[in-house]
Design a protein around this motif. Structure first.
Motif, short mmCIF file in Angstrom:
data_model
loop_
_atom_site.label_atom_id
_atom_site.label_comp_id
_atom_site.label_asym_id
_atom_site.label_seq_id
_atom_site.Cartn_x
_atom_site.Cartn_y
_atom_site.Cartn_z
N ALA A 21 -22.71 -7.42 0.89
CA ALA A 21 -21.25 -7.57 0.97
C ALA A 21 -20.55 -6.61 0.00
N ALA A 22 -21.11 -6.44 -1.20
CA ALA A 22 -20.50 -5.54 -2.18
C ALA A 22 -20.55 -4.09 -1.69
N LEU A 23 -21.66 -3.71 -1.10
CA LEU A 23 -21.77 -2.36 -0.54
C LEU A 23 -20.75 -2.16 0.58
N GLN A 24 -20.62 -3.16 1.45
CA GLN A 24 -19.66 -3.07 2.55
C GLN A 24 -18.24 -2.92 2.03
N SER A 25 -17.93 -3.61 0.93
CA SER A 25 -16.58 -3.52 0.39
C SER A 25 -16.27 -2.12 -0.15
N GLY A 27 -17.48 0.60 1.47
CA GLY A 27 -17.62 1.50 2.60
C GLY A 27 -19.04 1.86 3.00
N PHE A 28 -20.03 1.17 2.43
CA PHE A 28 -21.42 1.43 2.76
C PHE A 28 -21.93 0.42 3.78
N GLY A 29 -22.73 0.89 4.70
CA GLY A 29 -23.46 0.01 5.58
C GLY A 29 -24.92 0.06 5.18
N VAL A 30 -25.68 -0.95 5.58
CA VAL A 30 -27.11 -0.96 5.31
C VAL A 30 -27.81 -0.52 6.58
N LEU A 31 -28.33 0.72 6.56
CA LEU A 31 -28.99 1.29 7.72
C LEU A 31 -30.42 0.81 7.88
N SER A 32 -31.05 0.48 6.76
CA SER A 32 -32.43 0.01 6.82
C SER A 32 -32.63 -1.08 5.78
N ASP A 33 -33.55 -1.96 6.08
CA ASP A 33 -33.89 -3.06 5.17
C ASP A 33 -35.40 -3.19 5.21
N CYS A 57 -25.60 3.54 3.29
CA CYS A 57 -24.97 4.79 3.70
C CYS A 57 -23.47 4.59 3.85
N ASN A 58 -22.73 5.51 3.26
CA ASN A 58 -21.29 5.57 3.46
C ASN A 58 -21.09 6.75 4.42
N PRO A 59 -20.72 6.49 5.67
CA PRO A 59 -20.64 7.56 6.67
C PRO A 59 -19.74 8.73 6.27
N THR A 60 -18.63 8.44 5.61
CA THR A 60 -17.73 9.52 5.20
C THR A 60 -18.41 10.47 4.23
N PHE A 61 -19.05 9.91 3.21
CA PHE A 61 -19.73 10.74 2.22
C PHE A 61 -20.96 11.41 2.82
N ARG A 122 -19.00 0.16 -8.84
CA ARG A 122 -18.07 -0.95 -8.54
C ARG A 122 -18.78 -2.05 -7.75
N ALA A 123 -19.59 -1.64 -6.78
CA ALA A 123 -20.31 -2.65 -5.98
C ALA A 123 -21.24 -3.47 -6.87
N MET A 124 -21.96 -2.80 -7.75
CA MET A 124 -22.90 -3.51 -8.60
C MET A 124 -22.18 -4.39 -9.63
N ALA A 125 -21.05 -3.92 -10.14
CA ALA A 125 -20.28 -4.74 -11.08
C ALA A 125 -19.79 -6.03 -10.41
N SER A 126 -19.46 -5.94 -9.14
CA SER A 126 -18.92 -7.10 -8.43
C SER A 126 -19.97 -8.19 -8.17
N ILE A 127 -21.24 -7.84 -8.16
CA ILE A 127 -22.27 -8.86 -7.89
C ILE A 127 -22.57 -9.68 -9.14
N LYS A 128 -22.09 -9.22 -10.27
CA LYS A 128 -22.34 -9.95 -11.53
C LYS A 128 -21.30 -11.02 -11.80
#
Length: 129
Positions: A21-25, A27-33, A57-61, A122-128
């Protein structure tokens, strides 16, 4: 340092959900798990503490990076590891794009790497929370 890590106070499965969820917020999607523990158990009969690699992956970047340096795909996506220690502590680690992308000799890449790093931070800070 090729990776950045943090410890969290949530269980493994909840951490996977929170990281996704943090990655999605950002702009990243999870392409593989990749479930490393399950693969080692199935292929080698080895018991491994929970360990998953999320290919973010963030498609824009990704588009900007590939446009600037077509061979950069060998360094994509950004891997995010969620692993549990033997004592039950859950760790989240991600590839540091600033260090890894120093391998690319292209003046357009460092700026992209810095933006990706900011979003991952930012994504990692939000999971804490």
């Amino acid at each position: 340092m090729y990776g950045v890590s943090t410890k969290v106070n949530t269980g493994f499965d909840e951490t996977i959900d929170r990281v996704t969820a943090a990655l999605q917020s950002e702009g990243f999607g999870v392409l593989s798990d990749i479930d490393v523990a399950a693969t080692l158990k199935a292929k080698l009969g080895v018991d491994q503490a929970p360990y998953r690699i999320l290919g973010a992956c963030n498609p824009t970047f990704a588009h900007k990076a590939i446009s600037a340096e077509p061979d950069i795909g060998v360094l994509l996506p950004c891997n995010v590891v969620v692993r549990e220690d033997d004592d039950g502590q859950v760790n989240v680690l991600y590839m540091n794009p600033l260090d890894v992308l120093e391998l690319v000799d292209n003046p357009q890449v460092p700026g992209l790497a810095a933006e990706v790093r900011e979003r991952l931070d930012r994504a990692m800070a939000s999971i804490k929370d």
